[in-house]
Scaffold this motif. Structure first.
Motif, PDB file in Angstrom:
ATOM      1  N   GLU A  61       0.848  -1.194   0.000  1.00  0.00           N
ATOM      2  CA  GLU A  61       0.000   0.000   0.000  1.00  0.00           C
ATOM      3  C   GLU A  61       0.877   1.234   0.000  1.00  0.00           C
ATOM      4  O   GLU A  61       1.784   1.368   0.835  1.00  0.00           O
ATOM      5  N   ASP A 104      -5.287  -1.918  -7.100  1.00  0.00           N
ATOM      6  CA  ASP A 104      -6.506  -1.238  -6.676  1.00  0.00           C
ATOM      7  C   ASP A 104      -6.167   0.243  -6.573  1.00  0.00           C
ATOM      8  O   ASP A 104      -5.524   0.668  -5.615  1.00  0.00           O
ATOM      9  N   LYS A 163      -7.294   2.260  -3.498  1.00  0.00           N
ATOM     10  CA  LYS A 163      -6.546   2.003  -2.265  1.00  0.00           C
ATOM     11  C   LYS A 163      -5.049   2.229  -2.432  1.00  0.00           C
ATOM     12  O   LYS A 163      -4.290   2.008  -1.491  1.00  0.00           O
ATOM     13  N   THR A 223      -2.975   0.400  -3.806  1.00  0.00           N
ATOM     14  CA  THR A 223      -2.402  -0.878  -3.378  1.00  0.00           C
ATOM     15  C   THR A 223      -2.163  -1.774  -4.586  1.00  0.00           C
ATOM     16  O   THR A 223      -2.993  -1.832  -5.497  1.00  0.00           O
TER      17      THR A 223
END
Length: 121
Positions: free
Chosen positions: A23, A75, A78, A80
């Motif tokens: 992340e 993603d 996010k 991530t």
């Protein structure tokens, strides 16, 4: 500044699977690549897989050794990136580093602290 938080490494038997996550947080330039590199003892760091941001085309790249065993996904909401690793081999043993590459007027690289992946035979 950008911070990368990795998770998901560990010990697995040959033929097994692991999933790495990374992340990104902080002020992230919209045009970027996120991905994974690895470094085994005595070897150079090498690209495992990378995916570009939507603004950069959303392309995916894999190292030649992956040969369909790994899948990278991203993603964007996010910030991530995930690396699903299947059919792991002892030669996949290495420290895996998350990388974010910002494509500004010059390229800026950020690195995670690394996560150990060990595949036993």
């Amino acid at each position: 500044q950008v911070h990368l938080a990795e998770s998901g490494g560990g010990l697995v038997q040959a033929g097994g699977s692991l999933r790495l996550s990374c992340e990104a947080s902080g002020s992230i330039f919209s045009l970027n690549h996120m991905g994974w590199y690895r470094q085994a003892p005595g070897k150079q760091r090498e690209l495992v897989a990378a995916v570009t941001s939507a603004g950069s085309g959303g392309s995916i790249y894999y190292g030649d050794f992956v040969k369909g065993r790994f899948t990278i996904s991203r993603d964007n909401d996010k910030n991530t990136v995930y690396l699903q690793m299947n059919s792991l081999k002892p030669e996949d043993t290495a420290v895996y580093f998350c990388n974010l590459k910002e494509l500004r007027w010059r390229t800026i690289d950020y690195w995670g602290q690394g996560t150990q992946v060990t595949v036993s035979s």
